[in-house]
Design a protein around this motif. Sequence first.
Motif, PDB file in Angstrom:
ATOM      1  N   PHE A 142       0.839  -1.203   0.000  1.00  0.00           N
ATOM      2  CA  PHE A 142       0.000   0.000   0.000  1.00  0.00           C
ATOM      3  C   PHE A 142       0.875   1.256   0.000  1.00  0.00           C
ATOM      4  CE2 PHE A 142      -3.241  -2.600   2.650  1.00  0.00           C
ATOM      5  CZ  PHE A 142      -3.727  -3.192   1.505  1.00  0.00           C
ATOM      6  N   SER A 143       0.281   2.371  -0.395  1.00  0.00           N
ATOM      7  CA  SER A 143       0.984   3.650  -0.323  1.00  0.00           C
ATOM      8  C   SER A 143       0.963   4.140   1.124  1.00  0.00           C
ATOM      9  CB  SER A 143       0.313   4.682  -1.224  1.00  0.00           C
ATOM     10  OG  SER A 143       0.328   4.270  -2.577  1.00  0.00           O
ATOM     11  N   PRO A 144       2.131   4.464   1.694  1.00  0.00           N
ATOM     12  CA  PRO A 144       2.159   4.884   3.103  1.00  0.00           C
ATOM     13  C   PRO A 144       1.714   6.326   3.282  1.00  0.00           C
ATOM     14  CG  PRO A 144       4.370   4.945   2.182  1.00  0.00           C
ATOM     15  CD  PRO A 144       3.476   4.390   1.096  1.00  0.00           C
ATOM     16  N   ILE A 145       0.930   6.543   4.302  1.00  0.00           N
ATOM     17  CA  ILE A 145       0.555   7.904   4.682  1.00  0.00           C
ATOM     18  C   ILE A 145       0.100   7.863   6.138  1.00  0.00           C
ATOM     19  CG2 ILE A 145      -1.914   7.844   4.093  1.00  0.00           C
ATOM     20  CD1 ILE A 145      -1.507  10.661   2.857  1.00  0.00           C
ATOM     21  N   SER A 146       0.352   8.927   6.852  1.00  0.00           N
ATOM     22  CA  SER A 146      -0.065   8.990   8.248  1.00  0.00           C
ATOM     23  C   SER A 146      -1.410   9.705   8.334  1.00  0.00           C
ATOM     24  CB  SER A 146       0.981   9.745   9.070  1.00  0.00           C
ATOM     25  OG  SER A 146       1.026  11.100   8.658  1.00  0.00           O
ATOM     26  N   ASN A 147      -1.929   9.826   9.546  1.00  0.00           N
ATOM     27  CA  ASN A 147      -3.035  10.754   9.761  1.00  0.00           C
ATOM     28  C   ASN A 147      -2.481  12.175   9.638  1.00  0.00           C
ATOM     29  OD1 ASN A 147      -5.249   8.942  10.190  1.00  0.00           O
ATOM     30  ND2 ASN A 147      -4.411   8.444  12.198  1.00  0.00           N
ATOM     31  N   TYR A 148      -3.197  13.176  10.102  1.00  0.00           N
ATOM     32  CA  TYR A 148      -2.807  14.543   9.763  1.00  0.00           C
ATOM     33  C   TYR A 148      -3.126  15.528  10.882  1.00  0.00           C
ATOM     34  CZ  TYR A 148      -7.712  13.963   8.582  1.00  0.00           C
ATOM     35  OH  TYR A 148      -9.040  13.613   8.619  1.00  0.00           O
ATOM     36  N   ILE A 149      -2.431  16.659  10.831  1.00  0.00           N
ATOM     37  CA  ILE A 149      -2.743  17.798  11.705  1.00  0.00           C
ATOM     38  C   ILE A 149      -3.842  18.593  11.013  1.00  0.00           C
ATOM     39  CG2 ILE A 149      -1.849  19.910  12.763  1.00  0.00           C
ATOM     40  CD1 ILE A 149       0.980  18.589  12.466  1.00  0.00           C
ATOM     41  N   TYR A 150      -4.984  18.725  11.650  1.00  0.00           N
ATOM     42  CA  TYR A 150      -6.122  19.355  10.975  1.00  0.00           C
ATOM     43  C   TYR A 150      -6.425  20.766  11.476  1.00  0.00           C
ATOM     44  CZ  TYR A 150      -8.440  17.646  15.204  1.00  0.00           C
ATOM     45  OH  TYR A 150      -8.770  17.388  16.517  1.00  0.00           O
ATOM     46  N   LYS A 304       4.872  18.515   6.579  1.00  0.00           N
ATOM     47  CA  LYS A 304       4.678  17.163   6.051  1.00  0.00           C
ATOM     48  C   LYS A 304       3.466  16.473   6.664  1.00  0.00           C
ATOM     49  CE  LYS A 304       8.024  14.264   5.733  1.00  0.00           C
ATOM     50  NZ  LYS A 304       9.237  13.469   6.051  1.00  0.00           N
ATOM     51  N   TYR A 305       3.090  16.854   7.889  1.00  0.00           N
ATOM     52  CA  TYR A 305       2.018  16.172   8.614  1.00  0.00           C
ATOM     53  C   TYR A 305       0.739  16.998   8.705  1.00  0.00           C
ATOM     54  CZ  TYR A 305       5.935  13.190   9.615  1.00  0.00           C
ATOM     55  OH  TYR A 305       7.024  12.366   9.463  1.00  0.00           O
ATOM     56  N   THR A 306       0.651  18.062   7.908  1.00  0.00           N
ATOM     57  CA  THR A 306      -0.563  18.883   7.891  1.00  0.00           C
ATOM     58  C   THR A 306      -1.588  18.291   6.931  1.00  0.00           C
ATOM     59  OG1 THR A 306       0.270  20.303   6.113  1.00  0.00           O
ATOM     60  CG2 THR A 306       0.744  20.988   8.396  1.00  0.00           C
ATOM     61  N   ILE A 307      -2.824  18.683   7.112  1.00  0.00           N
ATOM     62  CA  ILE A 307      -3.886  18.184   6.242  1.00  0.00           C
ATOM     63  C   ILE A 307      -3.721  18.698   4.812  1.00  0.00           C
ATOM     64  CG2 ILE A 307      -5.517  20.045   6.774  1.00  0.00           C
ATOM     65  CD1 ILE A 307      -7.707  17.789   6.706  1.00  0.00           C
ATOM     66  N   ASP A 308      -3.115  19.872   4.650  1.00  0.00           N
ATOM     67  CA  ASP A 308      -2.879  20.388   3.308  1.00  0.00           C
ATOM     68  C   ASP A 308      -1.964  19.441   2.534  1.00  0.00           C
ATOM     69  OD1 ASP A 308      -3.168  22.755   1.407  1.00  0.00           O
ATOM     70  OD2 ASP A 308      -0.988  22.565   1.517  1.00  0.00           O
ATOM     71  N   ASN A 309      -0.893  18.994   3.159  1.00  0.00           N
ATOM     72  CA  ASN A 309       0.008  18.054   2.491  1.00  0.00           C
ATOM     73  C   ASN A 309      -0.651  16.690   2.318  1.00  0.00           C
ATOM     74  OD1 ASN A 309       2.673  17.459   1.383  1.00  0.00           O
ATOM     75  ND2 ASN A 309       2.919  16.115   3.161  1.00  0.00           N
ATOM     76  N   TRP A 310      -1.484  16.287   3.280  1.00  0.00           N
ATOM     77  CA  TRP A 310      -2.204  15.011   3.187  1.00  0.00           C
ATOM     78  C   TRP A 310      -3.122  15.004   1.962  1.00  0.00           C
ATOM     79  CZ3 TRP A 310      -6.928  12.654   3.029  1.00  0.00           C
ATOM     80  CH2 TRP A 310      -7.032  11.339   3.491  1.00  0.00           C
TER      81      TRP A 310
END
Length: 322
Positions: A142-150, A304-310
């Motif tokens: 799978f493509s890795p991605i974390s949750n996000y700062i919203y 990197k961990y913001t919702i905009d980048n997500w």
Amino acid sequence: MKICLISFDHWEYDQHIIKALKDKNIEAHHINTGKFKYKYPTPFHRITNSLSKTLLKRNIKKIKQHQYILDELKKLGPQDKILVINPELIPVTIHRHIKTYTKEYIAYLYDSSKRYPIDHLLDNIFDRIFSFDSDDVAQYGFSPISNYIYMDKKPLQQPNEATYGAFMILSIDERLQALNSIANSLDSINVKYNFMLVGKHKPAGLNPNIKHQRDIIKLDKLDQYMNDARVFVDIVRVNQTGLSFRVFDSLCYQKKLITTNKTIKDYDFYNPNNILIVDADNPVIEASFFETPYEPLSENIYYKYTIDNWVNTVFFDKGDTI
């Protein structure tokens, strides 16, 4: 561009994805199955459904919920992209129907496949699958991605500005024993904490300093609790390697974190001054962790961990024009 999100948004995290898309002038819609309410026409129908679930493994409420998704999609019409969060909650036949409404069908898993198996969803249903769980990424590709700062970043506070040492909110589940253990450890070093357990019934054997309530805490009240804390506490579920939203809350509020997630040391934001990794069964916590200030992240790492980048990663990393 038209984008639709389908999810069961119980804690109202997913609505921030829609806001981030709209901020980019995307026509975005959210089909939130958590808002779907089914009412039995009569008590007889309730009894019938109970028997149906037991004998036939057929749940009328779930069937109606899945039909609700298709009805809402029919109103919205064709979409350029559709994202489903936790797709294991939806049958394969419904997924194939949903896919007819979009050019690109995307899934995001923020539960481990060890908790919720997804093997039945791997047969060319999705164009892309993202996962926050590193074990699933390694096993399935799978493509890795974390949750996000919203939220917007909160101003940095000094340790003496906090009302109490630690904050944690938890539903009643298998993590309860770990919560008790951490509370006992904090009691032993005289650190004041605000631990809140949410569920219908107060469990037996709960540390007397842990609060219990039946109702979900509203977001404005949660913001107040987090502002008043010096350190956040994060307890991961069994077999979970991905990062929970509490980690991203700590980054956003610029607060220290006590966590049972050992994989957190593999992330670029990890700093032992800010993050204390403890054993769930035998947490060792020193009072000195609460006495030194938080060390802020660089802006590049934080973004990197913001919702905009997500949102950019999930929907536009393939070169699509926003």
